[in-house]
Design a protein around this motif. Structure first.
Motif, short mmCIF file in Angstrom:
data_model
loop_
_atom_site.label_atom_id
_atom_site.label_comp_id
_atom_site.label_asym_id
_atom_site.label_seq_id
_atom_site.Cartn_x
_atom_site.Cartn_y
_atom_site.Cartn_z
N TYR A 37 23.36 57.06 29.88
CA TYR A 37 24.50 56.57 30.63
C TYR A 37 24.03 56.17 32.02
O TYR A 37 23.38 56.95 32.72
N GLU A 84 25.25 54.23 35.78
CA GLU A 84 26.42 53.88 36.57
C GLU A 84 25.98 53.35 37.92
O GLU A 84 25.11 53.93 38.58
N SER A 136 29.70 50.83 34.63
CA SER A 136 28.94 51.78 33.83
C SER A 136 28.43 51.13 32.55
O SER A 136 28.96 50.12 32.09
#
Length: 278
Positions: free
Chosen positions: A230, A232, A237
């Protein structure tokens, strides 16, 4: 303005709780002021909840269960879903993964990772951002951020690694007292058996290698042992599942870890920096 925006963007759980609470209040013959008195809130707060202008806080849901729930558990069960409604849209998918993860490997480059933030640090960071947010929204986001910390004590236990840039520890957020408390909290987290915390020094690149130049990084191992990444940046994101790409990020993280101080040295540095803020 802020309340109109909340009404338009209220999530499904927020709307469901508001409608159920309103219907139960009317069925019991209570005015908003009377219900507010029973809950420990003002009538205006009840009105804001019922019209989606202000989602129910975690504490209000507890009190709604006590006063209106009649043992059904409906408001208790709604707490997790209302909390999700409060997160920024781009973050909701990740936070579900985070809370169920068996392992997290995190690299923080600008500020303390949200999972490790104190309430005062989170409030100073969120409240001091740009564009400025209305105070109720700041409080929503602070509450939602702090709620993520249940992961530290979850069963089955989650293994959490955090590598934090030294510059993050030295960057003043709020005031010296806020920063000192934040550093002490990091030290406390570092002593947990399920947490490994390391610091990447600002001068680590002087030897010719610096693997952290691509920015922050979150690696997630799911309960089915799938590995995800992940990323961001600037309130945008990206969740990556492609095994080849995830492998590259895992290798990069391993290199960053190798360049960081070991956990004992990292804890000593954090405690030393906290001491300098006395």
């Amino acid at each position: 303005m802020a309340r109109a925006e909340n009404k338009e963007t209220a999530g499904p759980a927020t709307r469901l709780v508001a409608n159920v609470a309103k219907n139960l209040r009317i069925r019991q013959g209570l005015t908003q002021e009377q219900l507010g008195s029973e809950l420990g809130y003002s009538g205006a707060a009840v009105s804001a909840m019922e019209t989606f202008a202000q989602p129910a806080s975690d504490d209000m849901l507890v009190q709604l269960e006590r006063v209106l729930g009649s043992g059904t558990g409906i408001f208790e069960q709604a707490r997790e879903y209302v909390r999700l409604d409060k997160y920024p849209a781009q973050f909701k998918d990740y936070v579900l993964l985070e809370q169920k993860a068996v392992g997290l490997s995190l690299y923080a480059t600008l500020v303390v990772h949200g999972l490790f933030q104190t309430e005062a640090y989170a409030r100073a960071l969120i409240g001091g951002g740009y564009p400025p947010l209305p105070e109720p929204r700041v409080e929503e986001l602070v509450e939602a951020r702090l709620a993520r910390r249940v992961l530290f004590n979850r069963e089955p236990v989650a293994l959490i690694e955090l590598i934090v840039e030294e510059s993050v520890l030295r960057r003043g957020i709020g005031n010296p007292e806020v920063m000192r408390a934040q550093l002490l909290h990091l030290a406390e987290c570092a002593r947990r058996r399920n947490v490994t915390l390391q610091v990447l020094l600002m001068d680590c690149g002087f030897g010719g290698e610096y693997a952290g130049g691509h920015g922050g990084l979150n690696l997630v191992e799911t309960p089915t042992h799938e590995h995800l990444t992940y990323l961001e940046s600037q309130e945008e994101s990206l969740l990556i599942a492609d095994p080849a790409k995830v492998s590259t990020y895992m290798q990069r993280y391993a290199k960053i870890r190798a360049q960081a101080l070991d956990p004992r040295e990292s804890l000593g540095l954090i405690e030393r920096l906290a001491g300098e803020l006395r």
